[in-house]
Enzyme design. Structure first.
Site, PDB file in Angstrom:
ATOM      1  NE  ARG A  53      57.903  85.164 138.807  1.00 41.43           N
ATOM      2  CZ  ARG A  53      58.607  85.839 138.244  1.00 41.43           C
ATOM      3  NH1 ARG A  53      59.227  85.638 136.855  1.00 41.43           N
ATOM      4  NH2 ARG A  53      59.451  86.729 139.064  1.00 41.43           N
ATOM      5  NE  ARG A  90      51.159  86.239 142.986  1.00 41.24           N
ATOM      6  CZ  ARG A  90      52.474  86.318 142.935  1.00 41.24           C
ATOM      7  NH1 ARG A  90      52.952  86.162 141.673  1.00 41.24           N
ATOM      8  NH2 ARG A  90      53.165  86.390 143.858  1.00 41.24           N
ATOM      9  CD  GLN A 206      59.935  83.967 143.305  1.00 44.82           C
ATOM     10  OE1 GLN A 206      60.894  83.689 144.262  1.00 44.82           O
ATOM     11  NE2 GLN A 206      58.670  84.407 143.357  1.00 44.82           N
ATOM     12  CG  ASP A 247      55.560  92.777 142.493  1.00 47.38           C
ATOM     13  OD1 ASP A 247      56.767  92.545 142.920  1.00 47.38           O
ATOM     14  OD2 ASP A 247      54.940  91.901 141.832  1.00 47.38           O
ATOM     15  CE  LYS A 258      58.439  87.636 145.501  1.00 46.24           C
ATOM     16  NZ  LYS A 258      56.978  87.101 145.813  1.00 46.24           N
TER      17      LYS A 258
HETATM   18  O1  MRU Z   1      55.814  86.771 143.308  1.00 51.67           O
HETATM   19  P1  MRU Z   1      56.632  86.875 142.152  1.00 51.67           P
HETATM   20  O2  MRU Z   1      57.428  86.121 141.415  1.00 51.67           O
HETATM   21  O3  MRU Z   1      55.357  87.388 140.953  1.00 51.67           O
HETATM   22  O4  MRU Z   1      57.335  88.318 142.164  1.00 51.67           O
HETATM   23  C1  MRU Z   1      57.948  89.137 141.307  1.00 51.67           C
HETATM   24  C2  MRU Z   1      58.688  90.189 142.009  1.00 51.67           C
HETATM   25  O5  MRU Z   1      58.641  90.635 142.835  1.00 51.67           O
HETATM   26  C3  MRU Z   1      59.406  90.955 140.733  1.00 51.67           C
HETATM   27  O6  MRU Z   1      60.467  91.524 141.303  1.00 51.67           O
HETATM   28  C4  MRU Z   1      58.504  92.182 140.213  1.00 51.67           C
HETATM   29  O7  MRU Z   1      57.201  91.591 139.759  1.00 51.67           O
HETATM   30  C5  MRU Z   1      58.970  93.054 139.016  1.00 51.67           C
HETATM   31  S1  MRU Z   1      58.915  91.998 137.632  1.00 51.67           S
HETATM   32  C6  MRU Z   1      59.554  92.963 136.430  1.00 51.67           C
END
Ligand code: MRU
Length: 376
Positions: A53, A90, A206, A247, A258
């Site tokens: 992820r 995703r 996370q 993202d 997130k």
């Molecule tokens: O749902 P996830 O764990 O994939 O979400 C990750 C995030 O939101 C991170 O902050 C984002 O991907 C930046 S990672 C360098």
């Protein structure tokens, strides 16, 4: 990054390119396990279940997934099918679309016989570029952190610089280094006295499981907080700056990250604190402008809210991973995984080419070669 004196990346090629290895992130911090992904369907499953992820890592995994698909069948129709299945895993992180498009564009002009080797080289290149971009983000972000530390009033300079981060934007979310955590690693190694407030990041935690794990491994002082504590800490002077990853960032600087990131940005603005977003250019979506209206937000299973994963301590030596229900049976949940922080709330973007304003002009100035929407 080092785990038990071994340098690890989050993804690697195995069996001469016929499979890839990844760290199974769903078991951390309790168990450090790796798994082998032997075909593109394995990669689809690993991304969906979040064994891998984080936006940049999803992109690289997607590129290797397509490499495995090409080994199965290099024909255009099969590649389109595999690519659409990988993309559908995703929807929010643009890195996945970007990396899949890049591999497809690389192999499509080639003969069927040439495609597997070309896909392998392209996926390797995307992985190496990710490492280089993240390390460069670390260098630029470290300078920013050093400036923040020394710009504080002299009496505050005896205390650690307090940074707050949300979710996991460390090396586990990328191939190595991370985005938001790369500047923190570099600053800590450069001797800056710092401390990190780690949002637990419900519902999948996370922050609690991955960011806290990473910071512990690196020996960086940190404290886990519930997601709702940030506002209180900011009001009482316990935070000097917020730094997160993303993202997808639109060309006008709207930041998708997130769920809960937006509320941190609002609290930071209300308390006159800088809010930084660290991103590689692979996270910028030049085709989009209005993040709230245009970015697709992944809605995940309500079970992630009504249940929680953890480690049961049955005795001092007996532990076991377990899932526990925390709400009444039948209670409904709604689980949007990301939100949008409008660019007006972002103090600056930390990129591999330097720090820039989170406005279209700033991004275009730094990336004149990419802002027409072309891939690097
Ligand atoms: O749902 P996830 O764990 O994939 O979400 C990750 C995030 O939101 C991170 O902050 C984002 O991907 C930046 S990672 C360098």
């Amino acid at each position: 990054m080092n785990i038990q004196n071994k340098a690890w990346r989050t993804i690697w090629v195995e069996q001469g390119g016929h499979s890839i290895g990844v760290i199974n992130q769903t078991k951390l911090p309790h168990e450090f396990l790796t798994c082998t992904l032997s075909n593109y369907q394995d990669v689809v499953e690993a991304i969906k279940t979040m064994k891998v992820r984080g936006a940049p890592l999803i992109g690289v995994a997607g590129a290797y997934g397509l490499m495995l698909a090409i080994q199965e069948d290099p024909d255009d129709s099969f590649l389109e099918l595999a690519s659409s299945k990988l993309l559908a895993t995703r929807p929010t992180a643009v890195n996945l679309l970007w990396a899949l498009t890049r591999v497809l564009e690389r192999v499509k002009p080639l003969s069927l016989a040439e495609r597997a080797e070309a896909a392998r080289l392209e996926a390797d290149l995307i992985a190496e570029e990710d490492v280089a971009m993240c390390e460069a983000i670390g260098v630029h972000g470290c300078e920013l952190i050093q400036k923040l530390a020394s710009a504080r009033p002299v009496e505050r300079q005896k205390e650690p610089l307090n940074l707050l981060t949300h979710c996991n934007a460390g090396w586990l979310a990328t191939v190595d280094w991370g985005t938001a955590l790369a500047p923190i690693y570099k600053a800590h190694r450069a001797g800056v006295d710092l401390h990190v407030w780690v949002d637990e990041t419900r519902p999948r935690n996370q922050g609690a499981s991955l960011t806290a794990y990473e910071l512990s491994r690196e020996g960086i002082p940190h404290t886990l907080i519930v997601d709702n504590a940030g506002g209180y800490l900011m009001q009482h002077g316990y935070v000097d700056a917020v730094i997160v990853g993303a993202d997808r960032v639109t060309r006008s600087g709207d930041v998708c990250n997130k769920i809960g990131t937006y509320l941190k940005a609002l609290a930071a603005q209300d308390n006159d604190l800088p809010f930084y977003v660290a991103i590689p250019s692979s996270t910028i979506d030049w085709s989009m402008s209005d993040g709230v209206r245009e970015i697709p937000i992944e809605i995940r299973s309500p079970r992630e809210i009504t249940h929680i994963d953890g480690c049961l301590l049955e005795s001092a030596i007996n532990t076991r991973l377990a899932t526990i229900q925390i709400s009444p049976s039948g209670t409904k949940g709604f689980n949007p995984a990301f939100d949008i922080t409008p660019s007006r709330l972002v103090s600056a973007l930390i990129t591999e080419r330097g720090v820039t304003s989170s406005r279209e002009e700033g991004l275009k100035k730094l990336f004149p070669d990419l802002s027409n929407g072309q891939h690097p």
